[in-house]
Design an enzyme around this catalytic site. Structure first.
Site, PDB file in Angstrom:
ATOM      1  N   ASN A   9       0.858  -1.308  -0.064  1.00 17.83           N
ATOM      2  CA  ASN A   9      -0.036   0.037  -0.009  1.00 17.83           C
ATOM      3  C   ASN A   9       0.965   1.208  -0.106  1.00 17.83           C
ATOM      4  OD1 ASN A   9      -1.862   1.919   0.635  1.00 17.83           O
ATOM      5  ND2 ASN A   9      -2.326   1.323   2.820  1.00 17.83           N
ATOM      6  N   LYS A  11       0.019   4.071  -0.158  1.00 17.45           N
ATOM      7  CA  LYS A  11      -0.766   5.373   0.110  1.00 17.45           C
ATOM      8  C   LYS A  11      -0.429   6.623  -0.567  1.00 17.45           C
ATOM      9  CE  LYS A  11      -0.197   3.216   4.679  1.00 17.45           C
ATOM     10  NZ  LYS A  11      -0.248   3.291   6.194  1.00 17.45           N
ATOM     11  N   HIS A  97      -9.557   1.069   5.144  1.00 17.85           N
ATOM     12  CA  HIS A  97      -8.174   1.229   5.934  1.00 17.85           C
ATOM     13  C   HIS A  97      -8.258   2.292   6.870  1.00 17.85           C
ATOM     14  CE1 HIS A  97      -4.093   2.604   6.499  1.00 17.85           C
ATOM     15  NE2 HIS A  97      -3.703   1.645   5.953  1.00 17.85           N
ATOM     16  N   GLU A  99      -6.858   4.720   7.710  1.00 20.62           N
ATOM     17  CA  GLU A  99      -6.678   6.116   7.576  1.00 20.62           C
ATOM     18  C   GLU A  99      -7.742   6.695   6.862  1.00 20.62           C
ATOM     19  OE1 GLU A  99      -3.044   5.559   5.463  1.00 20.62           O
ATOM     20  OE2 GLU A  99      -1.994   5.048   7.335  1.00 20.62           O
ATOM     21  N   GLU A 169      -5.111  -4.856  10.874  1.00 12.29           N
ATOM     22  CA  GLU A 169      -4.111  -3.831  11.087  1.00 12.29           C
ATOM     23  C   GLU A 169      -4.385  -3.089  12.094  1.00 12.29           C
ATOM     24  OE1 GLU A 169      -2.193  -2.507   6.837  1.00 12.29           O
ATOM     25  OE2 GLU A 169      -4.121  -1.346   7.182  1.00 12.29           O
ATOM     26  N   GLY A 175       2.596   2.256  10.775  1.00 10.35           N
ATOM     27  CA  GLY A 175       3.338   3.642  10.628  1.00 10.35           C
ATOM     28  C   GLY A 175       4.256   3.867  11.968  1.00 10.35           C
ATOM     29  N   SER A 215       3.499  -1.925  10.192  1.00  7.50           N
ATOM     30  CA  SER A 215       5.062  -2.025  10.506  1.00  7.50           C
ATOM     31  C   SER A 215       5.496  -3.566  10.178  1.00  7.50           C
ATOM     32  CB  SER A 215       5.294  -1.436  12.139  1.00  7.50           C
ATOM     33  OG  SER A 215       4.990  -0.124  12.020  1.00  7.50           O
TER      34      SER A 215
HETATM   35  P1  PGA Z   1       2.915   0.464   7.568  1.00 14.80           P
HETATM   36  O1  PGA Z   1       1.349   0.613   6.943  1.00 14.80           O
HETATM   37  O2  PGA Z   1       3.460  -0.757   7.158  1.00 14.80           O
HETATM   38  O3  PGA Z   1       3.642   1.620   7.021  1.00 14.80           O
HETATM   39  O4  PGA Z   1       2.949   0.333   9.076  1.00 14.80           O
HETATM   40  C1  PGA Z   1       0.592  -0.522   6.869  1.00 14.80           C
HETATM   41  C2  PGA Z   1      -0.816  -0.031   6.092  1.00 14.80           C
HETATM   42  O5  PGA Z   1      -1.217   0.879   6.721  1.00 14.80           O
HETATM   43  O6  PGA Z   1      -1.390  -0.671   5.323  1.00 14.80           O
END
Ligand code: PGA
Length: 253
Positions: A9, A11, A97, A99, A169, A175, A215
């Site tokens: 992803n 983003k 997601h 976000e 997640e 992140g 992460s």
């Molecule tokens: P990350 O993001 O691996 O940077 O923690 C995962 C995601 O949000 O899909």
């Protein structure tokens, strides 16, 4: 049969030139994928047609949209429909997601509408769920995640569920550099599978791919992927670095 999936992803990152370089580097470094293992790139919309063309000739490598509209078509400025995504050569879409839920106020009801649009366009859905830190601290995380599944997916029939992949997640791990331990991930993935089993029965639950995200890096991927109910990963930051993404793909046995 349950698929193993590693999805990147991106983003809101990378220019077209950077995205092109990344995809080429990943494809060049990739070992041939067995039939049950897939790699998925989820670039921003502006790059998705280019990425679709780049992966076109590589077996088991696909493109996902990061989002789709809750509406079919019409006067919805700035939106992109599920049909447009399918038509542009992308078989997958991410829905739910954290976000999108948090920064764009996407409610469970809206997500259910997006799920319906995506299925009507014959897209495969990677449906994201996961609890915030306070829920984990209060030990309400199992109920929190089960509610997310129920609120946006459980209106579907069993046939439609065949098109769903779940990505767990935990929000506190996205992140942040904090990862769920393999034990925490396995425990939640088993809970998700049991929740789907209770609603849809054994075959759907057994064939459901459940990805871990948050992460996930080359140094922890193998341990997470070794868990019985972890069928791959949804990778954010590490999917932007070709060698890291390849290492994570290779960590999935
Ligand atoms: P990350 O993001 O691996 O940077 O923690 C995962 C995601 O949000 O899909």
């Amino acid at each position: 049969m349950r698929k193993k999936i590693i999805a990147g992803n991106w983003k809101m990152n990378l220019t077209i030139a950077e995205g092109k370089q990344l995809v080429q580097d990943v494809i060049n470094g990739l070992q041939a994928l067995p039939h049950h293992k897939e790699v998925v790139f989820a670039p921003p919309f502006l790059q998705s047609v280019m990425v679709s063309e780049l992966v076109n000739k590589t077996n088991n490598v696909f493109v996902a949209a990061q989002n789709c509209s809750a509406f079919a078509n019409g006067a919805y400025t700035g939106e992109i429909s599920a049909t447009m995504i399918k038509n542009a050569g992308m078989p997958y879409v991410l829905i739910g997601h954290s976000e999108r839920r948090d920064y764009f106020n996407e409610t469970p009801t809206l997500l259910a509408q997006k799920v319906d649009q995506a299925l009507a366009a014959r897209l495969q859905i990677i449906f994201c769920c996961g609890e915030p830190l306070n829920s984990r601290e209060q030990a309400t995380h199992n109920q929190f995640v089960a509610d997310q599944l129920r609120d946006s997916l459980f209106h579907l029939d069993a046939k439609a569920m065949e098109n769903i992949t779940i990505a767990y997640e935990p929000i506190w791990a996205i992140g942040t550099g904090l990862t769920a331990s393999a034990k925490q991930a396995q425990y939640m993935h088993a809970h998700i599978r049991a929740t789907i089993h209770a609603q849809y029965g054994e075959t759907i639950a057994k064939d459901l791919s459940i990805l871990y995200g948050g992460s996930c890096k080359p140094n922890n991927a193998a341990e997470l992927f070794a868990c019985e109910d972890v069928d791959g990963g949804l990778i954010g930051g590490a999917s932007l670095v070709a060698n890291d993404f390849i290492a994570i793909i290779n960590a999935m046995a």
